[in-house]
Scaffold this active site. Sequence first.
Site, mmCIF file in Angstrom:
data_model
loop_
_atom_site.group_PDB
_atom_site.id
_atom_site.type_symbol
_atom_site.label_atom_id
_atom_site.label_comp_id
_atom_site.label_asym_id
_atom_site.label_seq_id
_atom_site.Cartn_x
_atom_site.Cartn_y
_atom_site.Cartn_z
ATOM 1 N N ARG A 18 0.801 -1.128 -0.002
ATOM 2 C CA ARG A 18 -0.052 -0.084 -0.078
ATOM 3 C C ARG A 18 0.877 1.334 -0.035
ATOM 4 N NH1 ARG A 18 -0.471 4.584 2.882
ATOM 5 N NH2 ARG A 18 -0.013 3.405 4.854
ATOM 6 N N ASP A 19 1.556 1.736 1.113
ATOM 7 C CA ASP A 19 2.312 2.701 1.082
ATOM 8 C C ASP A 19 3.576 2.745 0.158
ATOM 9 O OD1 ASP A 19 3.730 5.023 2.177
ATOM 10 O OD2 ASP A 19 3.133 4.854 4.212
ATOM 11 N N HIS A 213 4.944 4.099 12.759
ATOM 12 C CA HIS A 213 5.042 4.120 11.278
ATOM 13 C C HIS A 213 5.934 5.204 10.778
ATOM 14 C CE1 HIS A 213 2.808 3.682 7.239
ATOM 15 N NE2 HIS A 213 3.402 5.049 7.058
ATOM 16 N N HIS A 215 8.615 7.125 8.306
ATOM 17 C CA HIS A 215 9.151 7.193 7.152
ATOM 18 C C HIS A 215 10.596 7.783 7.403
ATOM 19 C CE1 HIS A 215 5.737 6.878 4.058
ATOM 20 N NE2 HIS A 215 5.168 6.880 5.370
ATOM 21 N N CYS A 246 3.756 9.366 0.914
ATOM 22 C CA CYS A 246 2.388 9.974 0.618
ATOM 23 C C CYS A 246 2.532 11.049 -0.350
ATOM 24 C CB CYS A 246 1.809 10.739 2.020
ATOM 25 S SG CYS A 246 0.076 11.216 1.648
ATOM 26 N N ASN A 255 9.221 4.431 3.742
ATOM 27 C CA ASN A 255 9.146 4.060 5.036
ATOM 28 C C ASN A 255 10.405 3.369 5.421
ATOM 29 O OD1 ASN A 255 5.875 3.679 5.691
ATOM 30 N ND2 ASN A 255 6.319 3.648 3.611
HETATM 31 P P1 HMG Z 1 -13.305 13.290 -2.809
HETATM 32 O O1 HMG Z 1 -12.836 13.564 -4.349
HETATM 33 O O2 HMG Z 1 -13.682 14.587 -2.095
HETATM 34 O O3 HMG Z 1 -14.412 12.374 -2.860
HETATM 35 O O4 HMG Z 1 -12.255 12.315 -2.035
HETATM 36 P P2 HMG Z 1 -15.995 12.466 -3.115
HETATM 37 O O5 HMG Z 1 -16.943 11.789 -1.952
HETATM 38 O O6 HMG Z 1 -16.402 14.108 -3.456
HETATM 39 O O7 HMG Z 1 -16.410 11.402 -4.271
HETATM 40 C C1 HMG Z 1 -15.652 12.099 -5.639
HETATM 41 C C2 HMG Z 1 -15.509 10.755 -6.353
HETATM 42 O O8 HMG Z 1 -14.790 9.893 -5.863
HETATM 43 C C3 HMG Z 1 -16.987 9.970 -6.621
HETATM 44 O O9 HMG Z 1 -16.602 9.310 -7.895
HETATM 45 C C4 HMG Z 1 -16.669 8.841 -5.638
HETATM 46 O O10 HMG Z 1 -17.350 7.626 -6.062
HETATM 47 C C5 HMG Z 1 -15.429 8.616 -5.600
HETATM 48 P P3 HMG Z 1 -17.394 10.032 -9.077
HETATM 49 O O11 HMG Z 1 -18.879 10.043 -8.830
HETATM 50 O O12 HMG Z 1 -16.616 11.460 -9.414
HETATM 51 O O13 HMG Z 1 -16.747 9.073 -10.082
HETATM 52 N N1 HMG Z 1 -14.795 8.065 -4.094
HETATM 53 C C6 HMG Z 1 -14.291 6.738 -4.281
HETATM 54 N N2 HMG Z 1 -13.704 5.918 -5.163
HETATM 55 C C7 HMG Z 1 -13.273 4.743 -4.603
HETATM 56 N N3 HMG Z 1 -12.834 4.569 -3.264
HETATM 57 C C8 HMG Z 1 -13.463 5.576 -2.339
HETATM 58 C C9 HMG Z 1 -14.183 6.675 -2.710
HETATM 59 N N4 HMG Z 1 -14.617 7.608 -2.137
HETATM 60 C C10 HMG Z 1 -14.786 8.340 -3.015
HETATM 61 N N5 HMG Z 1 -13.298 5.064 -0.896
HETATM 62 C C11 HMG Z 1 -11.102 10.802 -0.646
HETATM 63 C C12 HMG Z 1 -12.224 12.107 -0.951
HETATM 64 C C13 HMG Z 1 -10.980 10.810 0.970
HETATM 65 C C14 HMG Z 1 -11.875 9.586 -1.345
HETATM 66 C C15 HMG Z 1 -9.993 11.205 -1.536
HETATM 67 O O14 HMG Z 1 -9.374 12.497 -0.908
HETATM 68 C C16 HMG Z 1 -8.962 10.367 -1.374
HETATM 69 O O15 HMG Z 1 -9.123 9.179 -1.863
HETATM 70 N N6 HMG Z 1 -7.876 10.472 -0.405
HETATM 71 C C17 HMG Z 1 -6.954 9.453 -0.384
HETATM 72 C C18 HMG Z 1 -5.584 10.010 -0.236
HETATM 73 C C19 HMG Z 1 -4.409 8.872 0.112
HETATM 74 O O16 HMG Z 1 -4.882 7.502 -0.165
HETATM 75 N N7 HMG Z 1 -3.417 9.371 0.663
HETATM 76 C C20 HMG Z 1 -2.412 8.350 0.827
HETATM 77 C C21 HMG Z 1 -2.568 7.297 2.119
HETATM 78 S S1 HMG Z 1 -2.467 8.308 3.659
HETATM 79 C C22 HMG Z 1 -0.875 8.278 3.947
HETATM 80 O O17 HMG Z 1 0.064 7.475 3.055
HETATM 81 C C23 HMG Z 1 -0.313 8.429 5.353
HETATM 82 C C24 HMG Z 1 -0.014 6.923 6.157
HETATM 83 O O18 HMG Z 1 0.779 6.320 5.322
HETATM 84 C C25 HMG Z 1 0.613 7.169 7.596
HETATM 85 C C26 HMG Z 1 1.889 8.114 7.467
HETATM 86 O O19 HMG Z 1 2.806 8.025 6.747
HETATM 87 O O20 HMG Z 1 1.771 9.015 8.457
HETATM 88 C C27 HMG Z 1 -1.476 6.189 6.446
HETATM 89 MG MG MG Z 2 2.918 6.446 5.644
#
Ligand code: HMG
Ligand code: MG
Length: 322
Positions: A18-19, A213, A215, A246, A255
């Site tokens: 994933r990450d 966690h 990085h 991210c 990481n």
């Molecule tokens: P949004 O665009 O604001 O969502 O995204 P929305 O509710 O307005 O919907 C827009 C479109 O997205 C719609 O599709 C939804 O169906 C679709 P359309 O009608 O336009 O075709 N949608 C989805 N599709 C699939 N799966 C879903 C989903 N939700 C909505 N779950 C959202 C809001 C939160 C979904 C978006 O901002 C997003 O996906 N963000 C994720 C970002 C991300 O993954 N970042 C990396 C992970 S975090 C990280 O790495 C940190 C961590 O490792 C810890 C650390 O390192 O500290 C965990």
């Molecule tokens: Mg991370």
Amino acid sequence: MLYAALPDRVRLMEVGPRDGLQNEKVVVDTRAKVAFLADLVDAGLQRIEATAFVNPRWIPPLADHAEVARATQLPPLRGRARFAALTPNVKGYEGARAAGLDEVAIFLAASESHNRKNVNATSAEALARYAEVAARAAADGMPVRGYVSCAMGCPYEGDVPVAAVVDVAQRLVEMGCYEISIGDTIGAGNPRQTVQLVRALKGVVPLDRIALHLHDTRGTALANIAVALDEGVRSFDSAAGGLGGCPYAPGASGNVATEDLVSMLHGMGIATGVDLHRLARASLRLEGILGRPVPSRVVAALRTSLTAPPADLLSPATPESP
Ligand code: HMG
Ligand code: MG
């Protein structure tokens, strides 16, 4: 320091699929991801974050999340590890549950700006979404893990107050998260800060439910893990090969590498259940797909011995003289 009672064993959460892959330029195809998961299981990893049920427009490399998640419930993966996915909202949660995953994870930064960039929501809005995910998960008996991101620094706001990290951790505990993973998203933390943070967190999260966690952007992840062990932390996230980052945290790099962590822990007499050489071979196979060396120091140290042709090919048997 480090002569406190060290554990015989720690828990790992492998976040490479994933990450590790979410920020790669090369989009790894689904079959190769499933092969990577199989390699990780073969290497002995017991908890693996397989993918993220996020908007594919936000994280294109994980757009095949449903296929990857379904594959975890088929041979050769089914039942051999606990497979998890990030779920930022109910849509993501329902997808993860339908695919049969063993657990889900919710993630909230201790910084308002990062939440806006990463999940397109204020912290309050994101909390409300997560409360809904957690409630559904509780009703379904699905375990939820919680991340506090930007716990040691934010790419947009700089320093993050310890109190803000503790506050988010407490909310995630109240939502029922079985473990709280404290994310140094941009690899800005140092050992002193780690000790301060763990001591503050212990007030709201039982020590056996805290994970780190980290990085490794500035090369401090293992030092931070060493002092966290001393403080009693027993659960760590890492990514095979040291991949990761991210896309919404500019400047973040990979990481801490699972190989580097496992090598250090085994050297200290702490078991992980991981076969280091098998794992390093998995990262080397991934290098072939990504077309670049993985950042792990231990993989670099093992690269020659693990990629060398077997000895019998180097010195073909000479026919025995009569
Ligand atoms: P949004 O665009 O604001 O969502 O995204 P929305 O509710 O307005 O919907 C827009 C479109 O997205 C719609 O599709 C939804 O169906 C679709 P359309 O009608 O336009 O075709 N949608 C989805 N599709 C699939 N799966 C879903 C989903 N939700 C909505 N779950 C959202 C809001 C939160 C979904 C978006 O901002 C997003 O996906 N963000 C994720 C970002 C991300 O993954 N970042 C990396 C992970 S975090 C990280 O790495 C940190 C961590 O490792 C810890 C650390 O390192 O500290 C965990
Ligand atoms: Mg991370």
